[in-house]
Structure formats: structure tokens, C-alpha cells
Design a protein around this motif. Structure first.
Motif: not given
Length: 398
Positions: A306-313, A321-326
Motif C-alpha cells: 500500500i501507500y501510507s500517509v507518509a507516502a502521500v505527504e 516516492v518508492i513503495a511496493h504496491l499490490h
């Protein structure tokens, strides 16, 4: 129950019926509290629809949802935050009450219920947690019944680990933290999510979830995007102007976010002079905008999908922004908003290649980052979230 125990209980109840200043002085020392720290009861709001939100306020989401709802015609809202002991994040709240007051002040608990039951038309209960302390013996189902008996409509708001079932989540990712048999918290999280699911099933009412993966746990829930204030995070300069980019990773929970899986790569690239890795933990919320603006790349998480509040900020600041997204998360966001989140998605074991690609094609990475602020304004500034709550809860006749 012994005669001594019964006598103590009778005395305690008698003291609790006295005026609070006198009752506090008559309590045993270990049960006293500072009257100056007891907040006022939630006020009467001047609107037809009056909403109270409480009481976890994770990442200020209760507070920001209240502000978003206030932008709707005929709606007033307030959030109540029960601060956990030792919390240092300092998230804003309309009414903030310490865990000690919640635990010790029966007067506060009674005032809280009387005010909410008598002054508010709607209540959004966060994370399946009690909003009246021990007034109903920590039984949220009883709280909901008591509010509904007074004419208050009730909905549920889940933020993540409160509802996310480890049993379900580990089916979606080989890097799911819930595969870790030696993680002590896993069974407790499963028990908690099961209890929350039972509460929702038994109490009914609309359910809102802030991350789309929770729709696996509650398929009939409504995705209500997390909320940030875009202007608070806006950055004047684009990322990647430095030869050695600053990489920020600030996990609220390092195990769930996958810090141990990626930190060896980040430290190795830092030592090689390729990046300037800056790990952050335990920083007050007031300091985070400057830290994010000072970064080029923000790594959110690599285990949850997922992407969290920190990613949105970070997107609001125009950072990479780097994150693993399903896939189902991306597909739901795209279907609901018409836009895919501008996030570089990669698995935990692909981070080095992912970072090398960003450094090798900086123009493309900057273009992706530049889409972040507009995405946040369209999806995460609170307007969409307020409409979803209004349509599914505030405007519904039952």
C-alpha cells in the motif's frame, strides 16, 4: 468478593459522585490527577449535522477528516484524541486527552458521553476503540448501542493494522510481515483484527477504510482516502538536483514497513557515495515537513503493498516516492479516481536496481515526482474523503 473489597467499591462510588475537585483530593494518591489537564466536554456545534470523530487520530486523520467535513454545507465536526502514554508525535486534535485522564477520571467519562449523546447527530468510531474509557467497561458494542439509543448514528473508520488480517494479507505477498513466525506481535494483530471484524458484523453501520487493501477484509466497506494538507508539504525545489540524492526512510513501525529488508542496500549505497541515506524515527510531526522537503527520494514501505500517509505527504512535496504496491490496490485507486498513484513500485529485493534506475534517468523520475502534488490535491486533500463519508453516512436516512 471480600467484605473489604466491597467496602472499597462502595467508598469509591460515593467519592465519584462528589464534585470533581473534592473527589480528586479524597482519592488515594495513586488515583489522583491534575484537574488542569482535563479537557472540556465536546461543545455544541451550530449545524444541522454534527459529527464527532474519535478517538485514535492516527497520523492526525481524525482531525483532518473533521476539517474536511466542515467544508460541506450544513456540517460541523470535531475530533477527540485519546493520547497513548508516551506518545511523542504531537498530532493536532480538537480535543486531546491523556490516557491517564481517560483511565482515572470517571467525571470526564460521564461528561464525554453526555455531551456526545446529547449534542451530536453522528459519531465515527476509529479502530474499534472505546471513546468513553471504561464507562461501558471498554465494550465498544455497548457504547454504540448507548449512542444509538440517544439518536446518534454511528459508523466505523479503520486505518490499517487495526483491521488488517495477517491471515488474509500474507496470501498477497511473499514479503508480507505476517509470514514471520518469530514476530511476537503477529498473533496479537490477528486477534485484534478478528475482534474488530466481529464488532463491525455485530454492530453494523457504514465502514470506512483508509487503505484499499482493507477492502479484502471488509468487501462492503468504502475506501476513504487518507488526508493531508497539501500546502503544508509543498516544496519550492524539484528533487534530484544534487549529484548524491538524499534518501529518507522514516518508518512508524520498522517491522511492518520492512526496514530490515532494505537497510543493508541503503547503507551499502550510502557507503559507496551513490546516495545520502537518512533514517529517521521518533520525530515529532511538526518536524517532518522540513525533513521531507530536504529529501529527494522517500521510501515508504516494501512489505504491505500500500501507500501510507507518509507516502502521500512525500508526493505532496513533489518527492520521488518508492513503495511496493499490490496490483489490486493500484487498480482500485485508478478505478475510483481515474489516476494511478505516481509512485515507483518495487519489491524489497529489487530496491538497489530501482534506485539505480532512478539515478540513471533523472528526468523521467522528476517527471513522475512532479505528478505527486496534483494527485494529492485531487485524491488526498480531504474533499473526496468528505464526499464519500457524506454519501455513505451523513446523507443516508438510516
Amino acid at each position: 468478593m471480600s467484605m473489604t473489597t466491597r467496602l472499597r467499591e462502595v467508598v469509591r462510588r460515593a467519592i465519584d459522585r462528589l464534585p470533581e475537585p473534592l473527589a480528586v483530593r479524597l482519592r488515594p494518591r495513586r488515583y489522583r490527577y491534575d484537574l488542569a489537564e482535563v479537557p472540556s466536554a465536546p461543545p455544541q456545534l451550530a449545524a444541522l449535522t454534527r459529527v464527532v470523530i474519535g478517538a485514535t487520530n492516527y497520523a492526525a486523520q481524525g482531525y483532518l477528516l473533521a476539517r474536511a467535513l466542515e467544508r460541506l454545507d450544513g456540517v460541523a465536526a470535531i475530533n477527540v484524541h485519546q493520547r497513548p502514554a508516551g506518545s511523542t508525535f504531537g498530532f493536532p486534535a480538537d480535543i486531546s486527552v491523556s490516557g491517564d485522564i481517560v483511565r482515572l477520571s470517571s467525571h470526564w467519562r460521564r461528561r464525554q458521553f453526555a455531551a456526545i449523546a446529547g449534542r451530536y447527530s453522528h459519531a465515527i468510531i476509529e479502530s474499534g476503540r472505546p471513546i468513553f474509557g471504561t464507562l461501558f467497561d471498554l465494550d465498544v458494542a455497548r457504547e454504540i448501542d448507548a449512542l444509538r439509543a440517544r439518536g446518534v448514528r454511528v459508523a466505523h473508520l479503520a486505518h490499517g493494522s487495526d483491521l488488517r488480517s495477517p491471515r488474509i494479507h500474507r496470501q498477497f505477498s511473499r514479503f508480507s510481515p505476517f509470514h514471520d513466525d518469530d514476530w511476537d506481535a503477529r498473533d496479537a494483530l490477528q486477534d485484534g483484527s478478528d475482534r474488530y471484524a466481529r464488532l463491525i458484523a455485530e454492530s453494523g453501520g457504514p465502514v470506512f477504510v483508509t487503505t484499499p487493501d482493507l477492502l479484502r477484509d471488509q468487501p462492503t466497506a468504502h475506501w476513504m482516502p487518507v488526508i493531508v494538507d497539501p500546502e503544508r508539504w509543498a516544496a519550492p525545489e524539484p528533487p534530484l538536483s544534487r549529484t548524491r540524492p538524499v534518501v529518507l526512510h522514516a518508518p512508524t513501525n520498522s517491522h511492518i514497513k520492512g526496514t530490515a529488508l532494505i537497510e543493508p542496500t541503503l547503507r551499502r549505497m550510502h557507503a559507496a557515495g551513490l546516495i545520502d541515506y537518512r533514517p529517521v524515527s521518533g520525530v515529532p510531526a511538526s518536524q517532518m515537513p522540513d525533513l521531507v522537503r530536504a529529501a529527494d527520494i522517500v521510501i515508504d514501505q516494501v512489505r504491505l503493498g500500500i501507500y501510507s500517509v507518509a507516502a502521500v505527504e512525500a508526493m505532496a512535496a513533489g518527492r520521488i516516492v518508492i513503495a511496493h504496491l499490490h496490483d489490486d490496490v493500484v487498480e482500485h485507486v485508478a478505478a475510483a479516481t481515474g489516476t494511478r498513484p505516481p509512485i515507483v513500485s518495487c519489491w524489497a529485493d529489487e530496491l538497489e536496481v530501482c534506485l539505480e534506475d532512478v539515478l540513471a534517468d533523472r528526468d523521467n523520475a522528476r517527471q513522475e515526482a512532479a505528478a505527486g502534488p496534483e494527485f494529492v490535491r485531487r485524491v488526498h486533500d480531504g474533499a473526496l474523503s468528505a464526499r464519500i463519508v457524506a454519501d455513505a453516512f451523513l446523507a443516508s436516512p438510516s
